[in-house]
Design a protein around this motif. Structure first.
Motif, PDB file in Angstrom:
ATOM      1  N   LEU A  56      57.329  87.048   1.502  1.00 27.18           N
ATOM      2  CA  LEU A  56      57.160  85.624   1.232  1.00 27.18           C
ATOM      3  C   LEU A  56      58.397  85.044   0.542  1.00 27.18           C
ATOM      4  O   LEU A  56      58.799  83.902   0.808  1.00 27.18           O
ATOM      5  CB  LEU A  56      55.921  85.428   0.358  1.00 27.18           C
ATOM      6  N   ALA A  57      59.007  85.825  -0.348  1.00 28.51           N
ATOM      7  CA  ALA A  57      60.229  85.363  -1.018  1.00 28.51           C
ATOM      8  C   ALA A  57      61.371  85.185  -0.015  1.00 28.51           C
ATOM      9  O   ALA A  57      62.135  84.208  -0.088  1.00 28.51           O
ATOM     10  CB  ALA A  57      60.632  86.365  -2.101  1.00 28.51           C
ATOM     11  N   ALA A  58      61.488  86.116   0.944  1.00 27.94           N
ATOM     12  CA  ALA A  58      62.537  85.980   1.968  1.00 27.94           C
ATOM     13  C   ALA A  58      62.305  84.735   2.825  1.00 27.94           C
ATOM     14  O   ALA A  58      63.258  84.025   3.180  1.00 27.94           O
ATOM     15  CB  ALA A  58      62.564  87.239   2.844  1.00 27.94           C
ATOM     16  N   ALA A  59      61.035  84.451   3.149  1.00 27.04           N
ATOM     17  CA  ALA A  59      60.742  83.225   3.904  1.00 27.04           C
ATOM     18  C   ALA A  59      61.087  81.988   3.078  1.00 27.04           C
ATOM     19  O   ALA A  59      61.550  80.975   3.628  1.00 27.04           O
ATOM     20  CB  ALA A  59      59.264  83.211   4.299  1.00 27.04           C
ATOM     21  N   GLY A  60      60.890  82.061   1.752  1.00 25.47           N
ATOM     22  CA  GLY A  60      61.269  80.943   0.884  1.00 25.47           C
ATOM     23  C   GLY A  60      62.770  80.701   0.872  1.00 25.47           C
ATOM     24  O   GLY A  60      63.221  79.557   0.763  1.00 25.47           O
ATOM     25  N   VAL A  61      63.543  81.775   0.991  1.00 26.00           N
ATOM     26  CA  VAL A  61      65.000  81.616   1.070  1.00 26.00           C
ATOM     27  C   VAL A  61      65.370  80.808   2.312  1.00 26.00           C
ATOM     28  O   VAL A  61      66.257  79.935   2.263  1.00 26.00           O
ATOM     29  CB  VAL A  61      65.675  83.004   1.101  1.00 26.00           C
ATOM     30  N   ILE A  62      64.690  81.062   3.424  1.00 23.36           N
ATOM     31  CA  ILE A  62      64.973  80.302   4.649  1.00 23.36           C
ATOM     32  C   ILE A  62      64.636  78.827   4.444  1.00 23.36           C
ATOM     33  O   ILE A  62      65.391  77.938   4.849  1.00 23.36           O
ATOM     34  CB  ILE A  62      64.149  80.885   5.817  1.00 23.36           C
ATOM     35  N   VAL A  63      63.487  78.549   3.792  1.00 22.95           N
ATOM     36  CA  VAL A  63      63.102  77.158   3.536  1.00 22.95           C
ATOM     37  C   VAL A  63      64.146  76.463   2.665  1.00 22.95           C
ATOM     38  O   VAL A  63      64.542  75.325   2.923  1.00 22.95           O
ATOM     39  CB  VAL A  63      61.712  77.108   2.865  1.00 22.95           C
ATOM     40  N   MET A  64      64.614  77.163   1.605  1.00 31.24           N
ATOM     41  CA  MET A  64      65.605  76.554   0.713  1.00 31.24           C
ATOM     42  C   MET A  64      66.934  76.318   1.424  1.00 31.24           C
ATOM     43  O   MET A  64      67.570  75.270   1.249  1.00 31.24           O
ATOM     44  CB  MET A  64      65.819  77.435  -0.522  1.00 31.24           C
ATOM     45  N   LEU A  65      67.361  77.273   2.262  1.00 31.72           N
ATOM     46  CA  LEU A  65      68.595  77.078   3.021  1.00 31.72           C
ATOM     47  C   LEU A  65      68.463  75.906   3.978  1.00 31.72           C
ATOM     48  O   LEU A  65      69.399  75.105   4.133  1.00 31.72           O
ATOM     49  CB  LEU A  65      68.926  78.359   3.796  1.00 31.72           C
ATOM     50  N   ALA A  66      67.299  75.796   4.628  1.00 29.82           N
ATOM     51  CA  ALA A  66      67.088  74.676   5.548  1.00 29.82           C
ATOM     52  C   ALA A  66      67.129  73.343   4.804  1.00 29.82           C
ATOM     53  O   ALA A  66      67.698  72.354   5.298  1.00 29.82           O
ATOM     54  CB  ALA A  66      65.751  74.845   6.271  1.00 29.82           C
ATOM     55  N   LEU A  67      66.537  73.312   3.593  1.00 27.27           N
ATOM     56  CA  LEU A  67      66.547  72.081   2.798  1.00 27.27           C
ATOM     57  C   LEU A  67      67.974  71.703   2.398  1.00 27.27           C
ATOM     58  O   LEU A  67      68.376  70.532   2.510  1.00 27.27           O
ATOM     59  CB  LEU A  67      65.682  72.278   1.553  1.00 27.27           C
ATOM     60  N   VAL A  68      68.757  72.683   1.938  1.00 24.29           N
ATOM     61  CA  VAL A  68      70.137  72.409   1.531  1.00 24.29           C
ATOM     62  C   VAL A  68      70.970  71.937   2.719  1.00 24.29           C
ATOM     63  O   VAL A  68      71.725  70.955   2.622  1.00 24.29           O
ATOM     64  CB  VAL A  68      70.766  73.673   0.907  1.00 24.29           C
ATOM     65  N   LEU A  69      70.813  72.599   3.866  1.00 21.25           N
ATOM     66  CA  LEU A  69      71.582  72.207   5.050  1.00 21.25           C
ATOM     67  C   LEU A  69      71.190  70.814   5.521  1.00 21.25           C
ATOM     68  O   LEU A  69      72.051  70.034   5.953  1.00 21.25           O
ATOM     69  CB  LEU A  69      71.367  73.236   6.167  1.00 21.25           C
ATOM     70  N   ALA A  70      69.890  70.479   5.439  1.00 17.95           N
ATOM     71  CA  ALA A  70      69.452  69.144   5.867  1.00 17.95           C
ATOM     72  C   ALA A  70      70.034  68.064   4.954  1.00 17.95           C
ATOM     73  O   ALA A  70      70.531  67.025   5.439  1.00 17.95           O
ATOM     74  CB  ALA A  70      67.923  69.083   5.859  1.00 17.95           C
ATOM     75  N   MET A  71      70.003  68.293   3.636  1.00 19.98           N
ATOM     76  CA  MET A  71      70.550  67.306   2.702  1.00 19.98           C
ATOM     77  C   MET A  71      72.060  67.180   2.873  1.00 19.98           C
ATOM     78  O   MET A  71      72.617  66.075   2.850  1.00 19.98           O
ATOM     79  CB  MET A  71      70.212  67.712   1.265  1.00 19.98           C
ATOM     80  N   ASN A  72      72.740  68.299   3.070  1.00 15.02           N
ATOM     81  CA  ASN A  72      74.182  68.249   3.282  1.00 15.02           C
ATOM     82  C   ASN A  72      74.523  67.566   4.596  1.00 15.02           C
ATOM     83  O   ASN A  72      75.540  66.856   4.693  1.00 15.02           O
ATOM     84  CB  ASN A  72      74.761  69.661   3.268  1.00 15.02           C
ATOM     85  N   ALA A  73      73.689  67.773   5.633  1.00 14.86           N
ATOM     86  CA  ALA A  73      73.957  67.149   6.920  1.00 14.86           C
ATOM     87  C   ALA A  73      73.897  65.630   6.815  1.00 14.86           C
ATOM     88  O   ALA A  73      74.723  64.921   7.398  1.00 14.86           O
ATOM     89  CB  ALA A  73      72.953  67.654   7.960  1.00 14.86           C
ATOM     90  N   VAL A  74      72.919  65.121   6.041  1.00 12.45           N
ATOM     91  CA  VAL A  74      72.821  63.665   5.855  1.00 12.45           C
ATOM     92  C   VAL A  74      74.064  63.137   5.127  1.00 12.45           C
ATOM     93  O   VAL A  74      74.647  62.121   5.510  1.00 12.45           O
ATOM     94  CB  VAL A  74      71.542  63.324   5.061  1.00 12.45           C
ATOM     95  N   ALA A  75      74.478  63.844   4.075  1.00 10.80           N
ATOM     96  CA  ALA A  75      75.657  63.409   3.316  1.00 10.80           C
ATOM     97  C   ALA A  75      76.922  63.483   4.172  1.00 10.80           C
ATOM     98  O   ALA A  75      77.778  62.584   4.109  1.00 10.80           O
ATOM     99  CB  ALA A  75      75.809  64.262   2.057  1.00 10.80           C
ATOM    100  N   VAL A  76      77.061  64.535   4.983  1.00 10.68           N
ATOM    101  CA  VAL A  76      78.242  64.654   5.848  1.00 10.68           C
ATOM    102  C   VAL A  76      78.246  63.553   6.901  1.00 10.68           C
ATOM    103  O   VAL A  76      79.296  62.967   7.209  1.00 10.68           O
ATOM    104  CB  VAL A  76      78.261  66.048   6.518  1.00 10.68           C
ATOM    105  N   TRP A  77      77.074  63.223   7.435  1.00  4.97           N
ATOM    106  CA  TRP A  77      76.983  62.128   8.409  1.00  4.97           C
ATOM    107  C   TRP A  77      77.419  60.806   7.779  1.00  4.97           C
ATOM    108  O   TRP A  77      78.158  60.022   8.382  1.00  4.97           O
ATOM    109  CB  TRP A  77      75.547  62.032   8.936  1.00  4.97           C
TER     110      TRP A  77
END
Length: 277
Positions: free
Chosen positions: A245-266
């Motif tokens: 479950l912790a490893a799956a949480g790492v994927i969720v956190m990475l996806a959240l960071v990438l999504a927020m960064n993608a908006v800022a980069v856009w």
């Protein structure tokens, strides 16, 4: 040639490290990637049905508060230091040195500061998400100030001279000419600051994010948790299902960071295109 080789070597280490984390998280936690992972509440009894919804909402509240705080404060401080402050005065040089030093202070020190002055001290907010936002805002504020100063400093002086020559005041020049030209660099600093704030757990452990909440958090009342803290709690349990479950949480956190960064980069690319036209 040697310098270029060192640059490629450093870039390769960074990319290999990032790829290793993503591959490990996908292999270890891929089996738990389902909708219940985002909508379910934490559980210490049934890890197969446990989810990250309160921690995900807590992270969004905390990071949203951080962005609301650091953007006006950081840009305002950068404008003052670059456009108004007299660098020959000793107090301005003292402020400059302290901002640079604060950028290198360990995050746990800001956690102790937040516990003493924000949670218990003069502000007395208690263990709420707003206290976490204020603490992380203090942590990343020097980063956005320094990046915004560099972006403002990079605007050619001819832009300021032309605006002033046409009769604009200094503030009108800053507002309509300097800040729009510096916007891409400011957004780059915001990306770096938010990415660091999302992954911080040590200061939040001191200001109340250790609560194992099973309800949706609020900004100014009740307990809260964040993704890094929940991942830490699950990873420290001996059962294999919780580590998955912790490893799956790492994927969720990475996806959240990438999504927020993608908006800022856009947004940054959009402003760069507007400036080039």
């Amino acid at each position: 040639m040697t310098f270029r080789a060192l640059l490629y070597l450093g870039l390769s280490f960074a990319l290999v490290g990032l790829a290793s984390i993503v591959v490990w998280a996908l292999i270890a936690g891929g089996a738990r990637l389902d909708w219940n992972l985002l909508t379910g509440v934490p559980s210490t009894i049934d890890p197969n049905q446990a989810g990250y919804r309160p921690a995900l909402l807590g992270t969004l509240y905390v990071i949203g508060g951080v962005i609301v705080l650091i953007l006006p404060l950081g840009v305002g401080a950068a404008v003052y230091m670059e456009e108004y402050a007299d660098s020959t005065k000793w107090w301005n040089r003292l402020i400059d040195v302290n901002i640079q030093n604060l950028a290198g202070v360990p995050s746990i020190v800001f956690g102790i500061l937040g516990l003493a002055f924000i949670v218990r001290g003069p502000l007395g907010l208690g263990f709420v998400a707003a206290a976490g936002s204020l603490t992380l805002a203090l942590l990343v504020l020097p980063t956005i100030i320094l990046s915004a100063r560099e972006a403002i400093r990079a605007v050619p002086s001819s832009v300021r001279d032309a605006s002033l020559a046409l009769g604009a005041t200094q503030w009108q020049t800053i507002r309509h000419q300097v800040l729009p030209a510096a916007r891409p660099g400011i957004l780059t600093g915001l990306i770096l600051s938010v990415a660091r704030a999302v992954g911080e757990a040590a200061p939040l452990l001191l200001v109340g994010a250790t609560v194992f909440v099973t309800f949706d958090p609020r900004l100014f009342s009740g307990g809260y948790s964040t993704l890094p803290v929940m991942i830490f709690q699950y990873a420290s349990r001996p059962q294999a299902d919780f580590r998955l479950l912790a490893a799956a949480g790492v994927i969720v956190m990475l996806a959240l960071v990438l999504a927020m960064n993608a908006v800022a980069v856009w947004l940054r690319n959009r402003y760069e295109e507007q400036l080039s036209q």
